[in-house]
Motif scaffolding. Structure first.
Motif, PDB file in Angstrom:
ATOM      1  N   LEU A 294     -12.495   3.017 -42.649  1.00  0.00           N
ATOM      2  CA  LEU A 294     -13.081   4.244 -43.210  1.00  0.00           C
ATOM      3  C   LEU A 294     -11.980   5.196 -43.630  1.00  0.00           C
ATOM      4  CD1 LEU A 294     -14.509   6.677 -40.491  1.00  0.00           C
ATOM      5  CD2 LEU A 294     -12.677   5.040 -40.069  1.00  0.00           C
ATOM      6  N   GLY A 295     -12.383   6.242 -44.325  1.00  0.00           N
ATOM      7  CA  GLY A 295     -11.448   7.267 -44.759  1.00  0.00           C
ATOM      8  C   GLY A 295     -10.730   6.876 -46.042  1.00  0.00           C
ATOM      9  N   ASP A 296      -9.570   7.514 -46.272  1.00  0.00           N
ATOM     10  CA  ASP A 296      -8.834   7.336 -47.523  1.00  0.00           C
ATOM     11  C   ASP A 296      -8.393   5.904 -47.764  1.00  0.00           C
ATOM     12  OD1 ASP A 296      -9.099  10.058 -47.844  1.00  0.00           O
ATOM     13  OD2 ASP A 296      -7.030  10.538 -47.278  1.00  0.00           O
ATOM     14  N   VAL A 297      -8.206   5.122 -46.706  1.00  0.00           N
ATOM     15  CA  VAL A 297      -7.700   3.763 -46.852  1.00  0.00           C
ATOM     16  C   VAL A 297      -8.783   2.765 -47.248  1.00  0.00           C
ATOM     17  CG1 VAL A 297      -8.096   2.958 -44.476  1.00  0.00           C
ATOM     18  CG2 VAL A 297      -6.103   2.113 -45.756  1.00  0.00           C
ATOM     19  N   ALA A 298     -10.051   3.163 -47.151  1.00  0.00           N
ATOM     20  CA  ALA A 298     -11.162   2.220 -47.270  1.00  0.00           C
ATOM     21  C   ALA A 298     -11.853   2.289 -48.626  1.00  0.00           C
ATOM     22  CB  ALA A 298     -12.186   2.492 -46.162  1.00  0.00           C
ATOM     23  N   ALA A 299     -12.034   1.118 -49.244  1.00  0.00           N
ATOM     24  CA  ALA A 299     -12.784   1.012 -50.503  1.00  0.00           C
ATOM     25  C   ALA A 299     -14.215   0.599 -50.155  1.00  0.00           C
ATOM     26  CB  ALA A 299     -12.126   0.005 -51.441  1.00  0.00           C
ATOM     27  N   TRP A 300     -15.050   1.591 -49.854  1.00  0.00           N
ATOM     28  CA  TRP A 300     -16.441   1.337 -49.476  1.00  0.00           C
ATOM     29  C   TRP A 300     -17.266   0.941 -50.699  1.00  0.00           C
ATOM     30  CZ3 TRP A 300     -19.547   4.161 -45.230  1.00  0.00           C
ATOM     31  CH2 TRP A 300     -18.848   4.121 -44.021  1.00  0.00           C
ATOM     32  N   ARG A 301     -18.290   0.140 -50.456  1.00  0.00           N
ATOM     33  CA  ARG A 301     -19.229  -0.175 -51.533  1.00  0.00           C
ATOM     34  C   ARG A 301     -20.116   1.037 -51.777  1.00  0.00           C
ATOM     35  NH1 ARG A 301     -22.005  -4.905 -49.861  1.00  0.00           N
ATOM     36  NH2 ARG A 301     -23.721  -3.634 -49.097  1.00  0.00           N
ATOM     37  N   GLN A 302     -20.128   1.502 -53.019  1.00  0.00           N
ATOM     38  CA  GLN A 302     -20.895   2.673 -53.405  1.00  0.00           C
ATOM     39  C   GLN A 302     -22.333   2.283 -53.755  1.00  0.00           C
ATOM     40  OE1 GLN A 302     -19.256   5.752 -53.189  1.00  0.00           O
ATOM     41  NE2 GLN A 302     -17.723   4.391 -52.284  1.00  0.00           N
ATOM     42  N   PRO A 303     -23.264   3.248 -53.835  1.00  0.00           N
ATOM     43  CA  PRO A 303     -24.646   2.932 -54.220  1.00  0.00           C
ATOM     44  C   PRO A 303     -24.745   2.176 -55.544  1.00  0.00           C
ATOM     45  CG  PRO A 303     -24.522   5.153 -53.358  1.00  0.00           C
ATOM     46  CD  PRO A 303     -23.115   4.658 -53.451  1.00  0.00           C
ATOM     47  N   SER A 304     -23.782   2.397 -56.441  1.00  0.00           N
ATOM     48  CA  SER A 304     -23.771   1.696 -57.727  1.00  0.00           C
ATOM     49  C   SER A 304     -23.346   0.241 -57.596  1.00  0.00           C
ATOM     50  CB  SER A 304     -22.804   2.403 -58.685  1.00  0.00           C
ATOM     51  OG  SER A 304     -21.470   2.327 -58.179  1.00  0.00           O
ATOM     52  N   GLY A 305     -22.832  -0.139 -56.415  1.00  0.00           N
ATOM     53  CA  GLY A 305     -22.333  -1.488 -56.206  1.00  0.00           C
ATOM     54  C   GLY A 305     -20.830  -1.606 -56.366  1.00  0.00           C
ATOM     55  N   ARG A 306     -20.190  -0.575 -56.908  1.00  0.00           N
ATOM     56  CA  ARG A 306     -18.739  -0.594 -57.076  1.00  0.00           C
ATOM     57  C   ARG A 306     -18.041  -0.372 -55.745  1.00  0.00           C
ATOM     58  NH1 ARG A 306     -16.943   3.880 -60.940  1.00  0.00           N
ATOM     59  NH2 ARG A 306     -14.929   2.899 -60.517  1.00  0.00           N
ATOM     60  N   GLN A 307     -16.820  -0.904 -55.642  1.00  0.00           N
ATOM     61  CA  GLN A 307     -15.970  -0.634 -54.470  1.00  0.00           C
ATOM     62  C   GLN A 307     -15.027   0.488 -54.858  1.00  0.00           C
ATOM     63  OE1 GLN A 307     -17.566  -3.856 -52.192  1.00  0.00           O
ATOM     64  NE2 GLN A 307     -16.095  -2.341 -51.519  1.00  0.00           N
TER      65      GLN A 307
END
Length: 411
Positions: A294-307
């Motif tokens: 989590l945080g600045d280091v993490a590329a979370w999956r967004q609602p749009s499906g993008r990382q």
């Protein structure tokens, strides 16, 4: 690499291996919030928070504003007693150096291996530097408390400052230096300040404010080289051939996620060309069992499906809530609306919602200094940006939440 990781089965309330702790690598805001939310959500097992710096977790936003100006000396987020009360084992001055995800063992740089039940990666960012610059006093980046201490010490004797990069930190530093009476040249390769995050239309309004405050703003220009006299900086040459005098230089050209220690771990990482970071699902779970980020280091999956990585202060707390709920199997909170703010001069610039991907920007109000802008995607309001318009920005929260859901469903 953009494929979303496959989610693992949700763990029980009593994770396997009762003697193993949940280990959080990174004791910045995101790591601290993760520890707090795990306790708040009912986790009572052992919890270790590992931090590379030797100081208590602290708040970074004031470093470019109140701290560098000398208005405050303490940005500590929680006193030492808090960690004892919450039974959080705090290990400071210890850098994560690797991880064995099969044995579930974190390998700190001090050599004392640490077995974990779950590992939460929150190692944050490292500022980018321009290669080839001379090793001389007067040249700075700003990310850590130590960086801010060194910068503040030299600001007191500076006669002219150069800030390279007009992102949020660069703009805030230009405002802080101006408030201290130090003339500032602010250079930005993009057509306007904050063009990457707010677009050129709104970025031009921010640039106007800096010029009105006396900043020598030069857009479409970068730093070519620095001129040293002895071991001190004397001047800078810009990419347009001009030379300016400067005895204080701050490089603010962005940061990269700290993931080098994960190179042999098997934890999937995003392509650096797209921002890098640790790939996770929409609650911080990676494709490797028992590893989260989590945080600045993490590329979370967004609602749009993008990382995508989101470098916002409020984002760290919201992600911590979602991650803790997923890890412990409790009810997750409703997703929040992204929010970031920046204090420049006497104006608070607020960004509510998602500006990225907007196909239309409407300036609704502009009195020459304060302004209000709407960002639309396919006709739906997806972000509101205001300078000195706190009430009008925050009133849009409910509508933005509803529209974000609609855009996600279409996407």
């Amino acid at each position: 690499m953009q494929a979303s990781p496959a989610p693992s089965a949700a763990p029980s309330h009593h994770p396997r291996g009762a003697g193993r702790p949940i280990v959080i690598a990174g004791a910045g805001l995101a790591g601290l919030r993760a520890a707090e939310e795990l306790r708040r959500a009912g986790y009572e097992g052992p919890l270790v928070l590992l931090g590379e710096e030797a100081r208590l977790p602290y708040d970074r936003p004031p470093l470019s504003k109140q701290f560098v100006r000398g208005d405050t000396d303490d940005t500590t987020l929680r006193p030492a007693e808090f960690f004892a009360e919450q039974r959080i084992e705090l290990r400071l001055g210890v850098r994560a150096d690797g991880v064995d995800t099969v044995a579930r063992r974190l390998l700190p740089a001090d050599g004392a291996a640490l077995d974990y039940e779950h590992l939460i990666i929150a190692t944050g960012l490292r500022p980018r530097r321009i290669p080839g610059l001379p090793q001389a006093s007067g040249v700075h980046v700003l990310r850590s408390h130590d960086d801010a201490v060194a910068l503040r010490a030299e600001l007191s004797g500076a006669t002219r400052a150069l800030v390279v990069g007009a992102g949020f930190i660069g703009c805030e530093l230009a405002a802080s230096f101006t408030a201290r009476g130090v003339p500032v040249v602010l250079v930005e390769p993009q057509p306007t300040p904050l063009a990457a995050s707010l677009g050129e239309q709104v970025g031009a309004l921010v640039g106007r404010m800096h010029r009105e405050e006396g900043v020598d703003l030069r857009c479409g220009v970068g730093l070519d080289s620095l001129v040293a006299e002895g071991d001190s900086i004397r001047a800078a040459r810009l990419s347009d051939g001009s030379e300016i005098e400067a005895d204080l230089v701050v490089i603010g050209i962005g940061s990269a996620p700290v993931t080098d220690w994960l190179a042999e771990s098997g934890v999937p990482l995003a392509d650096p060309a797209t921002g890098g970071g640790v790939l996770t699902d929409a609650v911080g779970r990676t494709a490797v069992d028992n590893v989260w980020a989590l945080g600045d280091v993490a590329a979370w999956r967004q609602p749009s499906g993008r990382q995508r990585r989101v470098e916002h202060w409020t984002n760290a707390g919201e992600q911590a809530q979602l991650l803790a709920a997923a890890l412990l199997g409790t009810e997750p909170p409703a997703p929040g609306v992204p929010y970031v703010w920046s204090d420049q001069y006497n104006v608070k610039i607020q960004v509510l919602g998602t500006t990225v991907g907007a196909d239309e920007v409407r300036i609704l109000e502009d009195d020459g200094r304060k302004f209000l802008a709407h960002y639309l995607t396919d006709g739906l309001l997806t972000a509101v940006v205001g300078a000195g318009k706190t009430g009008k920005v925050m009133k849009a929260r409910a509508q933005l939440a509803a529209n974000a859901q609609a855009v996600a469903e279409v996407g």
